[in-house]
Design a protein around this motif. Structure first.
Motif, PDB file in Angstrom:
ATOM      1  N   ALA A 178       0.799  -1.233   0.000  1.00 61.05           N
ATOM      2  CA  ALA A 178       0.000   0.000   0.000  1.00 61.05           C
ATOM      3  C   ALA A 178       0.831   1.282   0.000  1.00 61.05           C
ATOM      4  CB  ALA A 178      -0.948   0.002   1.203  1.00 61.05           C
ATOM      5  N   SER A 179       2.148   1.162  -0.145  1.00 60.69           N
ATOM      6  CA  SER A 179       2.933   2.401  -0.220  1.00 60.69           C
ATOM      7  C   SER A 179       2.628   3.100  -1.535  1.00 60.69           C
ATOM      8  CB  SER A 179       4.434   2.103  -0.153  1.00 60.69           C
ATOM      9  OG  SER A 179       5.157   3.296  -0.417  1.00 60.69           O
ATOM     10  N   ALA A 180       2.519   4.433  -1.478  1.00 60.98           N
ATOM     11  CA  ALA A 180       2.290   5.194  -2.715  1.00 60.98           C
ATOM     12  C   ALA A 180       3.565   5.304  -3.541  1.00 60.98           C
ATOM     13  CB  ALA A 180       1.768   6.587  -2.361  1.00 60.98           C
TER      14      ALA A 180
ATOM     15  N   SER B  91      10.317   1.030   1.501  1.00 63.05           N
ATOM     16  CA  SER B  91      10.857   0.054   2.459  1.00 63.05           C
ATOM     17  C   SER B  91       9.810  -1.021   2.781  1.00 63.05           C
ATOM     18  CB  SER B  91      11.353   0.745   3.725  1.00 63.05           C
ATOM     19  OG  SER B  91      10.420   1.658   4.193  1.00 63.05           O
ATOM     20  N   SER B  92       8.533  -0.645   2.830  1.00 69.72           N
ATOM     21  CA  SER B  92       7.516  -1.661   3.143  1.00 69.72           C
ATOM     22  C   SER B  92       7.379  -2.669   1.995  1.00 69.72           C
ATOM     23  CB  SER B  92       6.164  -1.012   3.473  1.00 69.72           C
ATOM     24  OG  SER B  92       5.723  -0.189   2.423  1.00 69.72           O
ATOM     25  N   LYS B  93       7.438  -2.163   0.748  1.00 69.20           N
ATOM     26  CA  LYS B  93       7.350  -3.086  -0.401  1.00 69.20           C
ATOM     27  C   LYS B  93       8.580  -3.987  -0.458  1.00 69.20           C
ATOM     28  CE  LYS B  93       4.440  -0.490  -3.610  1.00 69.20           C
ATOM     29  NZ  LYS B  93       4.393   0.480  -4.709  1.00 69.20           N
TER      30      LYS B  93
ATOM     31  N   LEU C  17      12.286   5.112  10.874  1.00 70.79           N
ATOM     32  CA  LEU C  17      13.107   5.028   9.662  1.00 70.79           C
ATOM     33  C   LEU C  17      13.542   6.397   9.146  1.00 70.79           C
ATOM     34  CD1 LEU C  17      11.330   2.113   7.770  1.00 70.79           C
ATOM     35  CD2 LEU C  17      13.657   2.118   8.678  1.00 70.79           C
ATOM     36  N   GLU C  18      12.896   7.466   9.643  1.00 71.93           N
ATOM     37  CA  GLU C  18      13.296   8.788   9.144  1.00 71.93           C
ATOM     38  C   GLU C  18      14.007   9.579  10.223  1.00 71.93           C
ATOM     39  OE1 GLU C  18      10.328  11.015   7.020  1.00 71.93           O
ATOM     40  OE2 GLU C  18       9.865   9.292   5.755  1.00 71.93           O
ATOM     41  N   THR C  19      15.285   9.260  10.379  1.00 75.37           N
ATOM     42  CA  THR C  19      16.130  10.044  11.282  1.00 75.37           C
ATOM     43  C   THR C  19      17.317  10.501  10.442  1.00 75.37           C
ATOM     44  OG1 THR C  19      17.417   8.121  11.895  1.00 75.37           O
ATOM     45  CG2 THR C  19      15.493   8.585  13.257  1.00 75.37           C
TER      46      THR C  19
HETATM   47  C1  LIG Z   1       2.336  11.680   3.416  1.00 78.81           C
HETATM   48  C2  LIG Z   1       3.169  10.981   4.464  1.00 78.81           C
HETATM   49  C3  LIG Z   1       2.721  10.939   5.770  1.00 78.81           C
HETATM   50  C4  LIG Z   1       3.487  10.297   6.742  1.00 78.81           C
HETATM   51  N1  LIG Z   1       3.026  10.238   8.022  1.00 78.81           N
HETATM   52  C5  LIG Z   1       3.766   9.619   8.966  1.00 78.81           C
HETATM   53  C6  LIG Z   1       3.280   9.518  10.310  1.00 78.81           C
HETATM   54  O1  LIG Z   1       2.192   9.952  10.645  1.00 78.81           O
HETATM   55  N2  LIG Z   1       4.065   8.901  11.219  1.00 78.81           N
HETATM   56  C7  LIG Z   1       5.275   8.365  10.896  1.00 78.81           C
HETATM   57  O2  LIG Z   1       5.937   7.810  11.750  1.00 78.81           O
HETATM   58  N3  LIG Z   1       5.751   8.442   9.618  1.00 78.81           N
HETATM   59  C8  LIG Z   1       5.023   9.057   8.660  1.00 78.81           C
HETATM   60  N4  LIG Z   1       5.478   9.108   7.375  1.00 78.81           N
HETATM   61  C9  LIG Z   1       6.781   8.464   7.055  1.00 78.81           C
HETATM   62  C10 LIG Z   1       6.585   7.077   6.443  1.00 78.81           C
HETATM   63  O3  LIG Z   1       5.713   6.286   7.222  1.00 78.81           O
HETATM   64  C11 LIG Z   1       7.947   6.385   6.378  1.00 78.81           C
HETATM   65  O4  LIG Z   1       8.826   7.134   5.586  1.00 78.81           O
HETATM   66  C12 LIG Z   1       7.850   4.972   5.835  1.00 78.81           C
HETATM   67  O5  LIG Z   1       9.078   4.319   6.073  1.00 78.81           O
HETATM   68  C13 LIG Z   1       7.580   4.964   4.322  1.00 78.81           C
HETATM   69  O6  LIG Z   1       7.421   3.605   3.891  1.00 78.81           O
HETATM   70  P1  LIG Z   1       7.548   3.262   2.332  1.00 78.81           P
HETATM   71  O7  LIG Z   1       9.004   3.499   1.970  1.00 78.81           O
HETATM   72  O8  LIG Z   1       7.169   1.841   2.208  1.00 78.81           O
HETATM   73  O9  LIG Z   1       6.631   4.179   1.579  1.00 78.81           O
HETATM   74  C14 LIG Z   1       4.739   9.730   6.393  1.00 78.81           C
HETATM   75  C15 LIG Z   1       5.177   9.789   5.064  1.00 78.81           C
HETATM   76  C16 LIG Z   1       4.403  10.401   4.111  1.00 78.81           C
HETATM   77  C17 LIG Z   1       4.879  10.439   2.677  1.00 78.81           C
END
Ligand SMILES: Cc1cc2nc3c(=O)[nH]c(=O)nc-3n(C[C@H](O)[C@H](O)[C@H](O)COP(=O)(O)O)c2cc1C
Length: 211
Positions: A8-10, A16-18, A181-183
């Motif tokens: 479901a990642s956009a 990372s989830s995919k 994951l976002e530090t």
């Molecule tokens: C629009 C948007 C909203 C997000 N909201 C949150 C949030 O509420 N809490 C959080 O911890 N991370 C939030 N994140 C960070 C993502 O959850 C994080 O980067 C995640 O690892 C992305 O996974 P992906 O790489 O599979 O898309 C958000 C990211 C985006 C793009």
């Protein structure tokens, strides 16, 4: 053995989830080369939002439904059949604004269906039909919402998934929540992803041993 994988990642790339759901499927395949895989990407191919006709249709007996009602239920009918046919559901998603991606919520809205994924009894109680499924949720988060962190109370993702799937009979799905994951510390993120892969290795071994 049949697996329904739902991402479901956009993000189209570098999700990372995919990456983790693909890793888990690859580990399962090692022990089960004939695994049958069904796949949905809810961001690329979004489930339709609930409509007035859909809601009218679910309160109408199947035999009395109009062609428009049948059409409104068609995505849901197909999704429920695919979920019920699977032995395992592997769902991977990022946290967006403290909860699940809207496209995954749309999928849940299409999946929770009386007489299909749950039964409503005369006394008002319900029985879910996913009780025998093995279910994994991989969630990735930018922030740290683990117990003890100041953000803990903001985790509306895990409780929402637990509630919807418990209603469909899945009382004890497995969660692999990867955070933060976002530090600014890319080494720490790499380590978290490596730990998650180890957790998924162990889970794949457990699930393979169970079947
Ligand atoms: C629009 C948007 C909203 C997000 N909201 C949150 C949030 O509420 N809490 C959080 O911890 N991370 C939030 N994140 C960070 C993502 O959850 C994080 O980067 C995640 O690892 C992305 O996974 P992906 O790489 O599979 O898309 C958000 C990211 C985006 C793009």
């Amino acid at each position: 053995m049949r697996v329904l994988q739902i991402d479901a990642s956009a993000k189209r790339a570098h999700s990372s989830s995919k990456m983790l759901s693909a890793y888990f499927i690859a580990r399962l395949r090692l022990g089960m080369p004939d695994l049958a895989l069904d796949y949905i990407d809810t961001a690329a191919d979004s489930p339709p939002p609930l409509s007035a006709t859909f809601i009218e249709a679910i309160y109408t007996k199947a035999a009395d439904r109009s062609p428009a009602m049948k059409q409104a239920l068609s995505y849901s009918d197909n999704l429920c059949a695919r979920a019920l046919m699977a032995d395992m559901l592997v769902c991977a998603m990022p946290m967006y604004n403290f909860c699940m991606p809207a496209s995954f919520k749309a999928l849940i809205d299409q999946l929770v269906r009386v007489n299909l994924t749950y039964t409503l009894h005369a006394d008002g109680s319900t029985t879910g039909k996913l009780a025998q499924h093995k279910i994994l949720f991989i969630t990735t988060r930018g922030a740290d919402l683990r117990p003890g962190s100041p953000w803990q109370k903001m985790d509306a993702l895990r409780p929402a998934l637990q509630a919807a799937f418990a209603f469909m009979g899945a009382d004890d799905p497995v969660f692999v929540d990867v955070q933060p994951l976002e530090t600014n510390d890319s080494v720490a993120s790499t380590q978290l992803l490596a730990q998650a892969r180890q957790t998924l290795d162990a889970l794949a071994r457990r699930w393979l041993a169970d079947i």
